[in-house]
Scaffold this active site. Structure first.
Site, PDB file in Angstrom:
ATOM      1  N   HIS A  49       0.865  -1.183   0.000  1.00  0.00           N
ATOM      2  CA  HIS A  49       0.000   0.000   0.000  1.00  0.00           C
ATOM      3  C   HIS A  49       0.904   1.237   0.000  1.00  0.00           C
ATOM      4  O   HIS A  49       2.018   1.197   0.518  1.00  0.00           O
ATOM      5  CB  HIS A  49      -0.837  -0.051   1.286  1.00  0.00           C
ATOM      6  CG  HIS A  49      -1.903   0.991   1.414  1.00  0.00           C
ATOM      7  ND1 HIS A  49      -1.633   2.292   1.763  1.00  0.00           N
ATOM      8  CD2 HIS A  49      -3.245   0.911   1.257  1.00  0.00           C
ATOM      9  CE1 HIS A  49      -2.779   2.969   1.827  1.00  0.00           C
ATOM     10  NE2 HIS A  49      -3.764   2.158   1.522  1.00  0.00           N
ATOM     11  N   ASP A 100       3.121  -4.122   8.142  1.00  0.00           N
ATOM     12  CA  ASP A 100       1.907  -3.347   7.922  1.00  0.00           C
ATOM     13  C   ASP A 100       0.746  -4.322   8.103  1.00  0.00           C
ATOM     14  O   ASP A 100       0.455  -5.136   7.225  1.00  0.00           O
ATOM     15  CB  ASP A 100       1.929  -2.762   6.503  1.00  0.00           C
ATOM     16  CG  ASP A 100       0.586  -2.153   6.096  1.00  0.00           C
ATOM     17  OD1 ASP A 100      -0.387  -2.281   6.853  1.00  0.00           O
ATOM     18  OD2 ASP A 100       0.531  -1.571   5.000  1.00  0.00           O
ATOM     19  N   GLN A 111      -4.312  -5.044   6.978  1.00  0.00           N
ATOM     20  CA  GLN A 111      -5.201  -6.102   6.478  1.00  0.00           C
ATOM     21  C   GLN A 111      -4.938  -7.432   7.197  1.00  0.00           C
ATOM     22  O   GLN A 111      -5.454  -8.473   6.783  1.00  0.00           O
ATOM     23  CB  GLN A 111      -5.041  -6.282   4.963  1.00  0.00           C
ATOM     24  CG  GLN A 111      -5.337  -5.036   4.155  1.00  0.00           C
ATOM     25  CD  GLN A 111      -6.800  -4.584   4.251  1.00  0.00           C
ATOM     26  OE1 GLN A 111      -7.693  -5.373   4.568  1.00  0.00           O
ATOM     27  NE2 GLN A 111      -7.043  -3.312   3.977  1.00  0.00           N
ATOM     28  N   LYS A 116     -10.390  -0.665  10.430  1.00  0.00           N
ATOM     29  CA  LYS A 116     -10.478  -1.854   9.584  1.00  0.00           C
ATOM     30  C   LYS A 116     -10.777  -3.105  10.416  1.00  0.00           C
ATOM     31  O   LYS A 116     -10.914  -4.201   9.883  1.00  0.00           O
ATOM     32  CB  LYS A 116      -9.178  -2.048   8.806  1.00  0.00           C
ATOM     33  CG  LYS A 116      -8.965  -0.929   7.776  1.00  0.00           C
ATOM     34  CD  LYS A 116      -7.775  -1.200   6.912  1.00  0.00           C
ATOM     35  CE  LYS A 116      -7.276   0.031   6.201  1.00  0.00           C
ATOM     36  NZ  LYS A 116      -8.087   0.415   5.030  1.00  0.00           N
ATOM     37  N   CYS A 145      -4.866   2.517  -3.619  1.00  0.00           N
ATOM     38  CA  CYS A 145      -3.637   3.054  -2.995  1.00  0.00           C
ATOM     39  C   CYS A 145      -2.480   2.075  -3.140  1.00  0.00           C
ATOM     40  O   CYS A 145      -1.679   1.894  -2.210  1.00  0.00           O
ATOM     41  CB  CYS A 145      -3.854   3.396  -1.517  1.00  0.00           C
ATOM     42  SG  CYS A 145      -4.964   4.768  -1.286  1.00  0.00           S
TER      43      CYS A 145
HETATM   44  C1  PLP Z   1      -2.431  -2.733   3.510  1.00  0.00           C
HETATM   45  C2  PLP Z   1      -2.752  -1.359   3.996  1.00  0.00           C
HETATM   46  N1  PLP Z   1      -1.787  -0.630   4.555  1.00  0.00           N
HETATM   47  C3  PLP Z   1      -2.011   0.603   5.037  1.00  0.00           C
HETATM   48  C4  PLP Z   1      -3.262   1.170   4.951  1.00  0.00           C
HETATM   49  C5  PLP Z   1      -3.471   2.545   5.492  1.00  0.00           C
HETATM   50  O1  PLP Z   1      -4.362   2.505   6.558  1.00  0.00           O
HETATM   51  P1  PLP Z   1      -4.927   3.852   7.186  1.00  0.00           P
HETATM   52  O2  PLP Z   1      -5.430   4.669   6.042  1.00  0.00           O
HETATM   53  O3  PLP Z   1      -5.994   3.399   8.124  1.00  0.00           O
HETATM   54  O4  PLP Z   1      -3.780   4.504   7.887  1.00  0.00           O
HETATM   55  C6  PLP Z   1      -4.298   0.463   4.347  1.00  0.00           C
HETATM   56  C7  PLP Z   1      -5.625   1.069   4.153  1.00  0.00           C
HETATM   57  O5  PLP Z   1      -6.313   0.785   3.188  1.00  0.00           O
HETATM   58  C8  PLP Z   1      -4.041  -0.845   3.883  1.00  0.00           C
HETATM   59  O6  PLP Z   1      -5.002  -1.577   3.338  1.00  0.00           O
END
Ligand code: PLP
Length: 433
Positions: free
Chosen positions: A150, A227, A230, A253, A391
């Site tokens: 991401h 990270d 997910q 999430k 993203c």
């Molecule tokens: C794999 C992954 N990493 C990071 C993020 C970023 O999360 P946040 O926008 O809640 O900080 C997301 C959000 O879609 C994600 O799916």
């Protein structure tokens, strides 16, 4: 709320290996209708149709328990934390710190000091990049990520590398969207300072073999940032067993509020890191000559925190735990398998991301139809999916596509909703025929 649990392991479990490998699949025994009854938003109609919410990788809906907890906080407990001697401040502080204990338990961290509240995964990763990264990465050093990240797990490292004259290396993926672990291992060397990768991909659903990747990175002497945006909603996480140095996730999430997230960090590493943001709460004493920083975890929590978010997050984690992560995973895997099979019946539909191990995320394209049009027409049927690059533009480029449609399933989705999605996609095809 009633959810019957069955701890018997399904056959898929053996294939998935040891206990530290999260996403272990147990036989599904979730009472989905009982779960759905806990989510008031799901009762509504959208555009005259029953809402079919399949955008859970973007954000999940909130159970009544979370909504009630936030209402209780504001009706009975609201005060600033940590600096009051009055009753409400003590109540709010206790709620805030008890929530930290809940998160510690959820991740099986060793100590509350290892749990830092952030705005979300993005802020947590930026904290590591700006604090640990700026102190430990220098010219000629390397940071290793993967092609499936991401943007939140790409851009902070790019910024760090640019500032420090370091190099960002990217481990490639195969045509199924799986990280090629041999290539990942080959990219590790004595210059690698930080290795950062997702637990699971939001764009394709791929679950990474994180235990193996963590061990390889540690063998090379690097620290590992997971990270978990997910990962946390779908998997049992044991940071001690994983032995990762950092694990980040977002409350929204995992059925909690927006604007709150968690950075887990090993205590010894956090102790050695300089603070990132300065302000109230992260200090012990301040004079114009010198500031003494607070102890962990407050050193990293400058300013009035998101107290409502923290107590709401704890309520969400308690809710998820009461349902049982194993039951949730099993149910979602059943949805994934069923929806994959049904979607494959549609002519011209191509699933992007066919990893052997996937979270309940299905990205797809439909021949001759732009994903945005798919999303718009499905919306008329009350079906919420996400369309775009999610993203994760680099992985879209890897597959030579600008965007996909993405259906992502949560604990409250049903097999029937997968059928509604398939019927909706047939309507999309009709429109473009
Ligand atoms: C794999 C992954 N990493 C990071 C993020 C970023 O999360 P946040 O926008 O809640 O900080 C997301 C959000 O879609 C994600 O799916």
């Amino acid at each position: 709320m009633s959810a019957i649990h069955n701890d018997e392991r399904g056959t898929m479990n053996e294939e998935r290996g040891g206990v530290a490998s999260s996403f272990i699949v147990h036989r599904s025994s979730l009472d989905v209708q009982a779960v759905r009854a806990n989510f008031p938003i799901l009762k509504q109609q959208v555009r005259g149709k029953r809402l079919v919410y399949l955008d859970n990788a973007a954000t999940t809906q909130k159970p009544q328990a979370v909504i009630d907890r936030i209402v209780r906080y504001y009706t009975q407990e609201n005060s600033n934390v940590h600096r009051g001697v009055h009753y409400l401040s003590e109540v709010a502080t206790a709620a805030y710190e008890n929530a930290r204990t809940t998160v510690k338990r959820f991740l099986n961290a060793r100590d509350e000091k290892e749990i830092v509240f952030t705005r979300g995964t993005t802020e947590a990763i930026n904290l590591v990049a700006q604090s640990y990264g700026r102190a430990n990465v220098g010219e000629g050093d390397e940071v290793l990520i993967t092609a499936i990240e991401h943007h939140s797990n790409i851009v902070p490292w790019q910024m760090l590398c640019r500032e420090k004259g370091a190099t960002l290396k990217v481990a490639p993926v195969n045509d199924a969207g799986e990280v090629i672990v041999e290539e990942f291992a080959r990219l590790l060397n004595e210059r690698t300072r930080i290795v950062a990768f997702g637990h699971a991909s939001n764009a394709l659903g791929t679950i990474n073999p994180i235990e193996r990747m963590i061990a390889l990175a540690h063998d090379a002497g690097a620290v590992v940032v997971i990270d978990g945006a997910q990962g946390a909603p779908h998997a049992t996480i044991d940071v001690q067993q994983l032995d990762c140095d950092f694990y980040a996730f977002s409350g929204h999430k995992v059925y909690g509020p927006t604007g709150i997230g968690v950075l887990y960090g090993k205590q010894s590493i956090l102790e050695a890191m300089p603070p990132w943001q300065g302000g109230g709460d992260m200090i012990l004493s301040v004079s114009f000559e010198k500031t003494t920083y607070n102890e962990l975890p407050y050193k990293f929590e400058a300013g009035t925190p998101n107290i409502e978010g923290v107590v709401g997050l704890a309520a969400a984690l308690d809710y998820v735990t009461s349902i049982g992560i194993d039951s949730i995973t099993a149910h979602e895997q059943e949805l994934l398998a069923y929806a994959t099979r049904r979607l494959q019946e549609i002519d011209g539909l191509r699933i992007i991301g066919t990893a052997a191990q996937k979270a309940s995320v299905i990205s797809f394209t439909l021949a001759g139809v732009h994903p945005h049009d798919i999303g718009t027409i499905l919306d008329q049927e009350g079906i919420a999916i996400r369309t775009g690059h999610h993203c994760a533009q680099p992985i879209m480029m890897r597959f030579n596509i600008p965007a996909t449609g993405r259906a992502s399933f949560g604990m409250y989705n049903t097999l029937e909703e997968a059928d509604v999605l398939v019927d909706g996609l047939r309507k999309v095809i009709e429109v473009f025929r």
